[in-house]
Write a protein that holds these residues in place. Sequence first.
Motif, PDB file in Angstrom:
ATOM      1  N   ASN A 148       8.084  -2.446   8.850  1.00 38.68           N
ATOM      2  CA  ASN A 148       8.828  -2.309   7.152  1.00 38.68           C
ATOM      3  C   ASN A 148      10.096  -0.965   7.121  1.00 38.68           C
ATOM      4  O   ASN A 148      11.008  -1.710   5.933  1.00 38.68           O
ATOM      5  CB  ASN A 148       7.904  -1.232   6.393  1.00 38.68           C
ATOM      6  N   HIS A 151      13.386  -3.420   8.379  1.00 35.47           N
ATOM      7  CA  HIS A 151      13.935  -4.535   7.590  1.00 35.47           C
ATOM      8  C   HIS A 151      12.670  -4.600   6.186  1.00 35.47           C
ATOM      9  O   HIS A 151      11.532  -5.137   6.250  1.00 35.47           O
ATOM     10  CB  HIS A 151      13.474  -5.346   8.427  1.00 35.47           C
ATOM     11  N   GLY A 152      12.963  -3.249   5.531  1.00 32.58           N
ATOM     12  CA  GLY A 152      12.445  -3.372   4.243  1.00 32.58           C
ATOM     13  C   GLY A 152      11.753  -4.888   3.918  1.00 32.58           C
ATOM     14  O   GLY A 152      12.952  -5.356   3.600  1.00 32.58           O
ATOM     15  N   GLY A 153      11.159  -4.381   2.561  1.00 34.49           N
ATOM     16  CA  GLY A 153      11.416  -5.774   2.231  1.00 34.49           C
ATOM     17  C   GLY A 153      10.609  -6.628   1.972  1.00 34.49           C
ATOM     18  O   GLY A 153      10.875  -7.918   1.444  1.00 34.49           O
ATOM     19  N   GLN A 154      10.092  -7.190   2.901  1.00 36.04           N
ATOM     20  CA  GLN A 154       9.154  -8.033   3.295  1.00 36.04           C
ATOM     21  C   GLN A 154       7.650  -8.473   3.288  1.00 36.04           C
ATOM     22  O   GLN A 154       6.502  -7.204   3.670  1.00 36.04           O
ATOM     23  CB  GLN A 154       9.300  -8.275   5.135  1.00 36.04           C
ATOM     24  N   ALA A 155       7.671  -9.423   2.936  1.00 37.78           N
ATOM     25  CA  ALA A 155       6.449  -9.985   1.746  1.00 37.78           C
ATOM     26  C   ALA A 155       5.198  -9.391   3.052  1.00 37.78           C
ATOM     27  O   ALA A 155       3.916  -9.103   2.516  1.00 37.78           O
ATOM     28  CB  ALA A 155       6.402 -11.242   1.239  1.00 37.78           C
ATOM     29  N   LEU A 158       4.500  -6.786   3.956  1.00 38.70           N
ATOM     30  CA  LEU A 158       3.127  -5.559   2.856  1.00 38.70           C
ATOM     31  C   LEU A 158       1.421  -6.559   2.853  1.00 38.70           C
ATOM     32  O   LEU A 158       1.283  -5.300   2.790  1.00 38.70           O
ATOM     33  CB  LEU A 158       4.470  -5.563   1.497  1.00 38.70           C
ATOM     34  N   GLU A 180       3.284  -5.631  -4.592  1.00 40.77           N
ATOM     35  CA  GLU A 180       4.633  -5.546  -4.343  1.00 40.77           C
ATOM     36  C   GLU A 180       4.608  -7.180  -3.823  1.00 40.77           C
ATOM     37  O   GLU A 180       5.930  -7.261  -3.676  1.00 40.77           O
ATOM     38  CB  GLU A 180       4.536  -4.619  -3.733  1.00 40.77           C
ATOM     39  N   ILE A 184       7.763  -9.889  -3.987  1.00 42.35           N
ATOM     40  CA  ILE A 184       9.040  -9.773  -3.603  1.00 42.35           C
ATOM     41  C   ILE A 184       9.022 -11.420  -3.773  1.00 42.35           C
ATOM     42  O   ILE A 184      10.032 -12.520  -2.930  1.00 42.35           O
ATOM     43  CB  ILE A 184       8.755  -9.163  -2.314  1.00 42.35           C
ATOM     44  N   ASP A 185       7.894 -12.276  -3.237  1.00 43.45           N
ATOM     45  CA  ASP A 185       7.598 -13.686  -1.947  1.00 43.45           C
ATOM     46  C   ASP A 185       6.316 -14.119  -1.688  1.00 43.45           C
ATOM     47  O   ASP A 185       6.039 -13.916  -0.486  1.00 43.45           O
ATOM     48  CB  ASP A 185       8.629 -14.023  -1.133  1.00 43.45           C
ATOM     49  N   GLU A 240      16.199  -2.279 -10.189  1.00 38.06           N
ATOM     50  CA  GLU A 240      15.222  -3.490 -10.234  1.00 38.06           C
ATOM     51  C   GLU A 240      15.199  -4.467 -11.370  1.00 38.06           C
ATOM     52  O   GLU A 240      15.150  -5.161 -11.077  1.00 38.06           O
ATOM     53  CB  GLU A 240      14.012  -2.896  -9.666  1.00 38.06           C
TER      54      GLU A 240
END
Length: 309
Positions: A148, A151-155, A158, A180, A184-185, A240
Amino acid sequence: MDIQTEKGLKEAFSFLEAGNFAQARSSLQLTFEHSLDNYEVVFTANCCNRWIEFVDGLSSMEDFSERGESLLAEWKNFLGYLKAQDEIYQPAYYATCRGIFSLALQNFTRLLDEKDPVQKADVLRKTGLCYKKLGEFENAKLCLSQANTLHGGQAAVLADLADCFALCGEDKAAKVLFREAFFIDSKRVELEFLDSELIRCLIEKTQKLGFAGEVLNAWIPVYGVLWGVFTIKRAMRSQEVGKLKQEIYAMENEQKDPSRASELLVPRLIYKYFWLIDYCQTTNDRQLINEILLKIKILDTNVYNLYVK
């Protein structure tokens, strides 16, 4: 179960856990002859047979990434096979699980010297996933947290990290991260690899409503809110919020166009509405909340009724 059968199964489990499916089947031969009608023996033998050829074929793959990815993909197929069974013999299932994810871990750990941050984050995520499936939660958390950071923000990252926290009894952190990840996805969340009771109960309960595939993924966070699972929220930055409003506007336009609308759009839009309502509650924007609630009511009356009750 007699002593001979129990001994034979115990020996087979040790080979399964080591990822040696051929040897596990060989160790069952005498037990099988002695206990031909024993369900536990038959199920264990079927697990061996299901994996022997596949695992033997891994040696023909030169790339460690391909081997690891193939094992994860085939595990999903194996779960589909198990769904068709009348009953699952849990000791054999768990021994098989340990064997497969031990083999996958061996391959992914050989890739940890990857220099590209995005690629390394992917390797760390899959290494963490393997540790999680093997019950090594601290190692799993470490790998997933590093993924994370790189490469942050990967569903998917998380969701797996949330699962680790839930498996360790840290439900507050788990709820934040699950909420979260699906925001995100949702389609990137691999439900087959999630094990904690917190999320499995939500998945299974949502499945009973008749959803499957990507549609199931899209509705899970909606019902996570409605059923009081995704209750831990975080403050949103103004940037955001602006992005969220833009996404909602774009999705609303898709919804108005019959050629672009899909069965995924309604649950995704509703979940984004929930997030915007959460923000509006912090700013006490009652007018916008009422406008959003009306939009939800038009999209799905049942969801609206559950949300406002």
